[in-house]
Design a protein around this motif. Structure first.
Motif, PDB file in Angstrom:
ATOM      1  N   UNK A 460       0.813  -1.213   0.000  1.00 47.33           N
ATOM      2  CA  UNK A 460       0.000   0.000   0.000  1.00 47.33           C
ATOM      3  C   UNK A 460       0.842   1.255   0.000  1.00 47.33           C
ATOM      4  N   UNK A 461       1.941   1.238   0.721  1.00 47.51           N
ATOM      5  CA  UNK A 461       2.836   2.394   0.738  1.00 47.51           C
ATOM      6  C   UNK A 461       3.481   2.619  -0.624  1.00 47.51           C
ATOM      7  N   UNK A 462       3.875   1.531  -1.279  1.00 47.43           N
ATOM      8  CA  UNK A 462       4.470   1.650  -2.611  1.00 47.43           C
ATOM      9  C   UNK A 462       3.441   2.178  -3.617  1.00 47.43           C
ATOM     10  N   UNK A 463       2.224   1.671  -3.544  1.00 47.66           N
ATOM     11  CA  UNK A 463       1.173   2.138  -4.451  1.00 47.66           C
ATOM     12  C   UNK A 463       0.858   3.614  -4.220  1.00 47.66           C
ATOM     13  N   UNK A 464       0.898   4.027  -2.961  1.00 47.57           N
ATOM     14  CA  UNK A 464       0.685   5.440  -2.653  1.00 47.57           C
ATOM     15  C   UNK A 464       1.793   6.290  -3.262  1.00 47.57           C
ATOM     16  N   UNK A 465       3.051   5.839  -3.146  1.00 48.51           N
ATOM     17  CA  UNK A 465       4.161   6.565  -3.764  1.00 48.51           C
ATOM     18  C   UNK A 465       4.003   6.663  -5.273  1.00 48.51           C
ATOM     19  N   UNK A 466       3.381   5.650  -5.882  1.00 45.03           N
ATOM     20  CA  UNK A 466       3.195   5.637  -7.336  1.00 45.03           C
ATOM     21  C   UNK A 466       1.954   6.397  -7.778  1.00 45.03           C
ATOM     22  N   UNK A 467       1.201   6.934  -6.830  1.00 44.15           N
ATOM     23  CA  UNK A 467       0.018   7.690  -7.177  1.00 44.15           C
ATOM     24  C   UNK A 467      -1.223   6.859  -7.412  1.00 44.15           C
ATOM     25  N   UNK A 468      -1.161   5.558  -7.149  1.00 40.15           N
ATOM     26  CA  UNK A 468      -2.311   4.661  -7.331  1.00 40.15           C
ATOM     27  C   UNK A 468      -3.075   4.598  -6.012  1.00 40.15           C
ATOM     28  N   UNK A 469      -3.844   5.641  -5.736  1.00 45.89           N
ATOM     29  CA  UNK A 469      -4.436   5.811  -4.416  1.00 45.89           C
ATOM     30  C   UNK A 469      -5.533   4.793  -4.127  1.00 45.89           C
ATOM     31  N   UNK A 470      -6.355   4.468  -5.136  1.00 44.61           N
ATOM     32  CA  UNK A 470      -7.414   3.497  -4.897  1.00 44.61           C
ATOM     33  C   UNK A 470      -6.833   2.109  -4.626  1.00 44.61           C
ATOM     34  N   UNK A 471      -5.803   1.733  -5.392  1.00 52.54           N
ATOM     35  CA  UNK A 471      -5.141   0.441  -5.161  1.00 52.54           C
ATOM     36  C   UNK A 471      -4.481   0.416  -3.784  1.00 52.54           C
TER      37      UNK A 471
END
Length: 551
Positions: A460-471
C-alpha cells in the motif's frame, strides 16, 4: 619553610595565564569551536584546556565537546568523564554569578554586570547538558527526578533571561550578541519540543517561536550560531521523520561557509540529499564525511548507519550488510538492531547465493535478544521490535520472515525517502511481489496471516508513492479485514489506520480521516500490552498531529 612557600607561590604566579577579558574569552572559544567543526578535534580541546578552571566559556565549550563525544561513543567512562567535566564547568560559572540568583527582582536588575549575565546563561546551559548526561548514565527513578529538576531550573533561568534582555534596563555591552545567541539557543531548544507535538493554540505558537529564535541564532555571528544550526538540522532532517512529519523543508538560508568540509556538516548534507531521494549524491557525501577525519570514529558510525539505508533503498543487500556488520563490530548504540539487520539482509539473498563471511541468518536472528540494552532507562522501540520479530527463529524449524528489511525500513520512515524516486519504489514493489509468491507456494502456518498483512501494508505504501491511491486503499483495507486473524504483529492494524487516514487527508476526505485516526488511537491503546511505540506512527503522538492537519 617561609622561603620555600614564598618560592612556590611565586612559581604559581609566574606560570599563571594572563587574565582575559570576556570578549577575548569569547573570541578564543569561537576559534576553538571553528577548529572542532573543521575536523581538528584534538587541537580544539588543546586550545580550550589551559583556561577551563578560570573562564566560564572555556569550561563550557570544553565540557560540551566531551559530552558530544560521550553521546557518540556511549562508553560508560566517557559519559562519567563528561559528567564530571560539566559539573566542574558549572562550578566555574557559579563563581561569576551574582550572590543572590534570580532576575525577577526589578530593583536589582540595574546592578547586574555583563559578566554576571553571561554567567547566568552559561550556568543554565551546564544544567541542561548535565540533565542529558544524567538520563544517559543512570536508569533509576531518582536519577530521572534529579535530571528533571535540572531541566526545570535551566528553563526558569532561560525564561528570566529572555524577559530581562527584552527590557530597556538591560545593559548592552560589546559581547551582547553572544548573550542573545545563548538565550536564543536555550529558549529555542525548549520551545522546539512543543513544535514537535504540532498541536494547535498556545503550544503550537510557542513551538513556532522557538524555531524562529533558533533561525535568528543560526544566521547571526555568535558563539552559539553553529549550535543553533546543528539543532535545526537535527530537527529538519531527523526529528520531523521520527514524528511522521516527513517532507518539512530545511531552510535554504542555513549557510555554513568554511564548515562545508567539516565531517558534521558533510553528514547533514548527505542526509539532506537522502531525504530528497538523491541516493547516489548522499552516498558520496557520507563517504566524504568518513574520509574527512579519522580522530573520532563515532562520526563514521553515523555515516555507516545512513549508508546502510542508502544501499537498502537501492536493494544492494550485500553492501547494506557490509555497513551493518561494521556497526555491529564497532558501535555500542544498539547491537541488537545491528545484528538483526545483518540477519535481515542475509535473508533477502537467494538460498543458493553465497553469504558474506560465511555467516548464517538463522544463527544471527537467534543472537538478537542477547544484545538487548537500555538507553535512558528504556529499551529503544525499534530494538524491542527486532527482538520480537526474531523470536520465530528460535524454534527447531524456524519460519523465515518474508521481508524483514522492508518492514524495518518502514519503521524508520524509509518509504518517504524513496517517494520521489519511482524506480526505487518499483524495485521495492518487485521485492514484495516475489515475497508474496513465495508465501503462496509455502504451506500455511501460524504466521501466514501476519506475513500476508505485512506485505499488504508495505505494498500500500508503494502504491501510494506511485500515485495509485485506490489500489493503495484496497491494500490497506485487506489488512483491516484480517484484524481478528492477526496473532503476533498487532501493530499492523493501527498503522494501517494511520496510513489510510493520511491517504484520505491527501484526497481531501477530512471527516473520514479524523474517524480513522481516532480509531487508530483506540486500537493502539487496546493492544498496548505489546508496549512498542513505533517511531513511524505511535498513535499517542502521531494521531493528534494528523487530526490537527485534518481539521
Amino acid at each position: 619553610i617561609f622561603v620555600r612557600g614564598h618560592r612556590q607561590c611565586h612559581r604559581r604566579i609566574g606560570t599563571r595565564h594572563p587574565v582575559m577579558t570576556l570578549k577575548e574569552c569569547l573570541d578564543e572559544c569561537m576559534e576553538a569551536l571553528d577548529l572542532f567543526l573543521n575536523n581538528h578535534f584534538n587541537e580544539s580541546l588543546e586550545k580550550l584546556r589551559p583556561r577551563v578552571n578560570e573562564s566560564m566559556y572555556h569550561a563550557l565549550i570544553y565540557a560540551t565537546v566531551l559530552e558530544m563525544q560521550a553521546m557518540m561513543t556511549f562508553q560508560p567512562e566517557d559519559i562519567s568523564n563528561a559528567g564530571n567535566t560539566m559539573k566542574s564547568a558549572q562550578e566555574v560559572c557559579q563563581r561569576f554569578r551574582r550572590k543572590s540568583p534570580g532576575l525577577s527582582n526589578k530593583s536589582d536588575r540595574g546592578s547586574l554586570t555583563e559578566v554576571q549575565l553571561h554567567a547566568e546563561v552559561c550556568y543554565a546551559e551546564c544544567q541542561l547538558q548535565r540533565a542529558a548526561l544524567t538520563f544517559l548514565q543512570d536508569e533509576n527513578m531518582v536519577s530521572f527526578i534529579k535530571g528533571g529538576i535540572k531541566v526545570r531550573n535551566s528553563y526558569l533561568i532561560y525564561k528570566e533571561l529572555h524577559s530581562f534582555i527584552k527590557s530597556h534596563s538591560c545593559l548592552k555591552g560589546p559581547s551582547h550578541v553572544h548573550l542573545e545567541g545563548g538565550i536564543s539557543f536555550g529558549i529555542g531548544a525548549f520551545n522546539l519540543d512543543t513544535q514537535s507535538l504540532r498541536v494547535r493554540g498556545i503550544l503550537r505558537r510557542q513551538g513556532e517561536y522557538g524555531l524562529s529564535l533558533l533561525h535568528d541564532g543560526a544566521t547571526g555571528i555568535n558563539l552559539r550560531s553553529m549550535l543553533c544550526a546543528l539543532l535545526l538540522l537535527c530537527y529538519y532532517t531527523f526529528l520531523t521523520f521520527i514524528l511522521g512529519r516527513a517532507g518539512t523543508p530545511c531552510p535554504k538560508n542555513l549557510r555554513f561557509g568554511s564548515f562545508r568540509f567539516g565531517a558534521i556538516f558533510l553528514f547533514f548534507a548527505g542526509r539532506t540529499e537522502e531525504i530528497k531521494g538523491n541516493i547516489d549524491e548522499a552516498v558520496a557525501l557520507f563517504e566524504d564525511g568518513c574520509k574527512a577525519q579519522q580522530a573520532w570514529k563515532q562520526f563514521h558510525h553515523m555515516c555507516y548507519w545512513e549508508l546502510m539505508w542508502c544501499f537498502t533503498y537501492k536493494r544492494a543487500w550485500k553492501m547494506a550488510y557490509f555497513y551493518a556488520d561494521l556497526l555491529s563490530k564497532e558501535s555500542r548504540w544498539s547491537k541488537a538492531m545491528y545484528v538483526y539487520m545483518k540477519a535481515a539482509y542475509l535473508s533477502m539473498l537467494h538460498e543458493d547465493e553465497a553469504r558474506p563471511f560465511g555467516e548464517d541468518e538463522v544463527e544471527l536472528f537467534r543472537q538478537v535478544s542477547t544484545f538487548k540494552q537500555k538507553i535512558a532507562g528504556k529499551s529503544p522501540p525499534t530494538e524491542k521490535f527486532a527482538i520480537r520479530k526474531a523470536r520465530r527463529y528460535k524454534a527447531h524449524c524456524p519460519i523465515r520472515l518474508p521481508v524483514p528489511v522492508l518492514e524495518m525500513m518502514y519503521m524508520w520512515n524509509g518509504f518517504s525517502m524513496i517517494s520521489m524516486r519511482p524506480e526505487l519504489t518499483e524495485g521495492m514493489m518487485q521485492t514484495l511481489v516475489e515475497a508474496e509468491l513465495t508465501l503462496q507456494e509455502s504451506p500455511d502456518n501460524e504466521y501466514s496471516v501476519d506475513d500476508r498483512c505485512v506485505i499488504h501494508l508495505l505494498r500500500g505504501l508503494c502504491l501510494k508513492n506511485q500515485g495509485l491511491l485506490q489500489a493503495a486503499e484496497d491494500s490497506f483495507r485487506k489488512v483491516l479485514s484480517s484484524e481478528k486473524k492477526i496473532r503476533f504483529d498487532h501493530y499492523l492494524v493501527p498503522n494501517c489506520l494511520v496510513e489510510l487516514g493520511l491517504l484520505y487527508i491527501d484526497q481531501g476526505r477530512r471527516d473520514e480521516a479524523i474517524k480513522l485516526l481516532h480509531k487508530a488511537r483506540y486500537v493502539h491503546w487496546k493492544t498496548a500490552a505489546w508496549n512498542v511505540t513505533l517511531w513511524r506512527s505511535g498513535a499517542r503522538r502521531i494521531c493528534s498531529r494528523y487530526r490537527t492537519v485534518a481539521l
